[in-house]
Enzyme design. Structure first.
Site, PDB file in Angstrom:
ATOM      1  N   LEU A  24      -2.003   8.762   2.041  1.00  0.00           N
ATOM      2  CA  LEU A  24      -3.229   7.981   2.199  1.00  0.00           C
ATOM      3  C   LEU A  24      -4.285   8.309   1.155  1.00  0.00           C
ATOM      4  O   LEU A  24      -4.443   9.462   0.738  1.00  0.00           O
ATOM      5  CB  LEU A  24      -3.816   8.209   3.593  1.00  0.00           C
ATOM      6  CG  LEU A  24      -2.916   7.828   4.773  1.00  0.00           C
ATOM      7  CD1 LEU A  24      -3.681   8.013   6.082  1.00  0.00           C
ATOM      8  CD2 LEU A  24      -2.398   6.410   4.655  1.00  0.00           C
ATOM      9  N   GLU A  26      -8.286   6.415  -0.551  1.00  0.00           N
ATOM     10  CA  GLU A  26      -9.477   5.662  -0.137  1.00  0.00           C
ATOM     11  C   GLU A  26      -9.197   4.163   0.069  1.00  0.00           C
ATOM     12  O   GLU A  26      -9.944   3.482   0.760  1.00  0.00           O
ATOM     13  CB  GLU A  26     -10.611   5.851  -1.148  1.00  0.00           C
ATOM     14  CG  GLU A  26     -11.274   7.225  -1.062  1.00  0.00           C
ATOM     15  CD  GLU A  26     -11.867   7.504   0.318  1.00  0.00           C
ATOM     16  OE1 GLU A  26     -12.554   6.629   0.863  1.00  0.00           O
ATOM     17  OE2 GLU A  26     -11.606   8.598   0.859  1.00  0.00           O
ATOM     18  N   GLY A  27      -8.144   3.660  -0.574  1.00  0.00           N
ATOM     19  CA  GLY A  27      -7.759   2.258  -0.339  1.00  0.00           C
ATOM     20  C   GLY A  27      -7.353   2.061   1.112  1.00  0.00           C
ATOM     21  O   GLY A  27      -7.841   1.150   1.801  1.00  0.00           O
ATOM     22  N   HIS A  28      -6.480   2.953   1.588  1.00  0.00           N
ATOM     23  CA  HIS A  28      -6.087   2.899   3.002  1.00  0.00           C
ATOM     24  C   HIS A  28      -7.307   3.105   3.897  1.00  0.00           C
ATOM     25  O   HIS A  28      -7.467   2.423   4.910  1.00  0.00           O
ATOM     26  CB  HIS A  28      -5.060   3.991   3.313  1.00  0.00           C
ATOM     27  CG  HIS A  28      -3.793   3.913   2.514  1.00  0.00           C
ATOM     28  ND1 HIS A  28      -3.466   4.833   1.551  1.00  0.00           N
ATOM     29  CD2 HIS A  28      -2.770   3.029   2.539  1.00  0.00           C
ATOM     30  CE1 HIS A  28      -2.287   4.530   1.031  1.00  0.00           C
ATOM     31  NE2 HIS A  28      -1.845   3.437   1.593  1.00  0.00           N
ATOM     32  N   LYS A 140      -4.847  -5.353  -3.179  1.00  0.00           N
ATOM     33  CA  LYS A 140      -4.123  -4.651  -4.245  1.00  0.00           C
ATOM     34  C   LYS A 140      -2.717  -5.228  -4.373  1.00  0.00           C
ATOM     35  O   LYS A 140      -2.204  -5.409  -5.464  1.00  0.00           O
ATOM     36  CB  LYS A 140      -4.085  -3.161  -3.891  1.00  0.00           C
ATOM     37  CG  LYS A 140      -3.045  -2.347  -4.581  1.00  0.00           C
ATOM     38  CD  LYS A 140      -3.517  -1.950  -5.933  1.00  0.00           C
ATOM     39  CE  LYS A 140      -2.532  -1.124  -6.729  1.00  0.00           C
ATOM     40  NZ  LYS A 140      -1.327  -0.716  -6.073  1.00  0.00           N
ATOM     41  N   ASP A 141      -2.106  -5.507  -3.211  1.00  0.00           N
ATOM     42  CA  ASP A 141      -0.780  -6.118  -3.177  1.00  0.00           C
ATOM     43  C   ASP A 141      -0.957  -7.587  -2.803  1.00  0.00           C
ATOM     44  O   ASP A 141      -0.609  -8.020  -1.702  1.00  0.00           O
ATOM     45  CB  ASP A 141       0.102  -5.388  -2.168  1.00  0.00           C
ATOM     46  CG  ASP A 141       0.244  -3.917  -2.512  1.00  0.00           C
ATOM     47  OD1 ASP A 141       1.091  -3.587  -3.346  1.00  0.00           O
ATOM     48  OD2 ASP A 141      -0.542  -3.100  -1.982  1.00  0.00           O
ATOM     49  N   ARG A 178       1.130   5.882  -5.842  1.00  0.00           N
ATOM     50  CA  ARG A 178       1.969   6.207  -7.006  1.00  0.00           C
ATOM     51  C   ARG A 178       1.168   6.804  -8.166  1.00  0.00           C
ATOM     52  O   ARG A 178       1.769   7.301  -9.124  1.00  0.00           O
ATOM     53  CB  ARG A 178       2.725   4.968  -7.480  1.00  0.00           C
ATOM     54  CG  ARG A 178       3.810   4.517  -6.497  1.00  0.00           C
ATOM     55  CD  ARG A 178       4.709   3.448  -7.081  1.00  0.00           C
ATOM     56  NE  ARG A 178       5.906   3.235  -6.267  1.00  0.00           N
ATOM     57  CZ  ARG A 178       6.027   2.315  -5.313  1.00  0.00           C
ATOM     58  NH1 ARG A 178       5.017   1.504  -5.041  1.00  0.00           N
ATOM     59  NH2 ARG A 178       7.142   2.196  -4.615  1.00  0.00           N
TER      60      ARG A 178
HETATM   61  P1  AMP Z   1       0.995   1.258   1.072  1.00  0.00           P
HETATM   62  O1  AMP Z   1       0.849   2.540   1.837  1.00  0.00           O
HETATM   63  O2  AMP Z   1       0.989   1.430  -0.416  1.00  0.00           O
HETATM   64  O3  AMP Z   1       2.133   0.403   1.579  1.00  0.00           O
HETATM   65  O4  AMP Z   1      -0.316   0.423   1.371  1.00  0.00           O
HETATM   66  C1  AMP Z   1      -0.718   0.136   2.690  1.00  0.00           C
HETATM   67  C2  AMP Z   1      -1.788  -0.907   2.635  1.00  0.00           C
HETATM   68  O5  AMP Z   1      -2.896  -0.425   1.884  1.00  0.00           O
HETATM   69  C3  AMP Z   1      -1.323  -2.203   1.955  1.00  0.00           C
HETATM   70  O6  AMP Z   1      -1.817  -3.315   2.684  1.00  0.00           O
HETATM   71  C4  AMP Z   1      -1.955  -2.095   0.600  1.00  0.00           C
HETATM   72  O7  AMP Z   1      -2.215  -3.352   0.010  1.00  0.00           O
HETATM   73  C5  AMP Z   1      -3.246  -1.373   0.906  1.00  0.00           C
HETATM   74  N1  AMP Z   1      -3.769  -0.736  -0.304  1.00  0.00           N
HETATM   75  C6  AMP Z   1      -3.100   0.081  -1.157  1.00  0.00           C
HETATM   76  N2  AMP Z   1      -3.882   0.433  -2.199  1.00  0.00           N
HETATM   77  C7  AMP Z   1      -5.077  -0.177  -2.010  1.00  0.00           C
HETATM   78  C8  AMP Z   1      -6.300  -0.226  -2.735  1.00  0.00           C
HETATM   79  N3  AMP Z   1      -6.468   0.438  -3.887  1.00  0.00           N
HETATM   80  N4  AMP Z   1      -7.320  -0.957  -2.244  1.00  0.00           N
HETATM   81  C9  AMP Z   1      -7.151  -1.653  -1.081  1.00  0.00           C
HETATM   82  N5  AMP Z   1      -6.037  -1.657  -0.349  1.00  0.00           N
HETATM   83  C10 AMP Z   1      -5.002  -0.932  -0.798  1.00  0.00           C
END
Ligand code: AMP
Length: 284
Positions: A24, A26-28, A140-141, A178
């Site tokens: 995790l 700050e995006g999460h 982001k995605d 990543r």
């Molecule tokens: P992940 O753990 O990479 O599968 O991401 C989980 C969720 O967090 C997904 O909906 C991503 O789009 C979102 N996420 C990842 N990175 C960011 C970011 N930098 N800003 C906003 N949301 C993000």
């Protein structure tokens, strides 16, 4: 989890879900904070979904930081943390998949065959298990979020799909689990993605609407970074993710770039200020 969800539904509470693969950042945290404001109880999941990784991708070495993730979930006042085992999600006889045609074949789908099939299948399962009123995803995605919205509409799901803005480092790099793969030199080079998007934004602010011209700008910027190898840099319609010729409607500028062995993605969402307006609004 299903039992808890059923109980919360029976109590007429608003269930929120934030699906993650852990590691995790700050995006999460921004998704969790938004969901927390709008839902109670808030559920988050951590599941590194093997089905969305290709055979030559980083499933085995994907960062796993469970202890500190739990701390962050606690700090975000997540009420239910769902951490299933792969064997529980995909028992030996598992044989049903969800696939969104068309959208899943472009861009990320083309570069990562099978990726979106894995994503939509796991998200469908999580939505079935948690039965959230609202599920939160990051822009982001962007293509992933669009595909999940399509799935939710096509399959008449009861969950509202909420898409949240991109969180960035002060130097513009979009936060990603990543990013830890990058060495200091690569970390510096990785800012080329947001710098390329900024350059295109600047040209659009100056009046440019021609997609091939803007694409040249992106390419030039990206190619100027020695450590960057471009997978794609395109301007696409925000609904269909098909290439556009002119930026005169809602579009994404989408980038996928290798920095060394690390594949990074980023995007800029742009839309007309109001319907029919030539003025654009940017969401970087
Ligand atoms: P992940 O753990 O990479 O599968 O991401 C989980 C969720 O967090 C997904 O909906 C991503 O789009 C979102 N996420 C990842 N990175 C960011 C970011 N930098 N800003 C906003 N949301 C993000």
């Amino acid at each position: 989890m299903k039992e808890k969800a059923r109980q919360a539904r029976a109590e007429n509470r608003i269930i929120g879900l934030v699906p993650t693969m852990g590691a995790l950042h700050e995006g999460h945290a921004s998704l969790i904070a938004r969901a927390k404001r709008e839902c109670s109880p808030l559920c988050a999941s951590i599941f590194v979904n093997p089905k969305q990784f290709g055979p030559n991708e980083d499933f085995a070495k994907y960062p796993r930081t469970f202890e500190s993730d739990c701390e962050k979930m606690k700090r975000g006042r997540v009420e239910a943390l769902f951490v299933p085992e792969a064997a529980e999600m995909y028992p030996k006889d598992f044989s049903t998949y969800v696939y969104v045609e068309g959208l899943s074949e472009r861009l990320e789908g083309k570069s990562r065959p099978g990726h979106f099939r894995g994503v939509t299948t796991v998200v469908m399962k999580l939505l079935q298990i948690v039965q959230p009123h609202r599920a939160y995803f990051g822009r982001k995605d962007a293509q992933q979020a669009r595909i999940i919205m399509q799935m939710a509409g096509d399959l008449n799901l009861d969950s509202e799909i909420v898409v949240c803005p991109i969180v960035r480092e002060p130097d513009g790099l979009a936060l990603s689990s990543r990013n830890v793969y990058l060495n200091p030199e690569q970390r510096k080079a990785a800012t080329v993605l947001s710098r390329a998007l900024e350059a295109a934004k600047k040209e659009m602010e100056a009046g440019s609407r021609d997609a091939p011209h803007l694409q040249d700008t992106l390419r030039r910027k990206l190619d100027s970074e020695r450590l960057a190898a471009v997978d794609y840099a395109e301007i696409v319609d925000a609904e269909s993710f098909e290439p556009v010729v002119r930026v005169n409607r809602a579009c994404y500028i989408v980038l996928a770039v290798f920095i060394g062995k690390t594949r990074l993605i980023d995007n800029l969402y742009v839309e007309p200020k109001s319907s029919g307006s030539d003025e654009l609004v940017f969401h970087l």
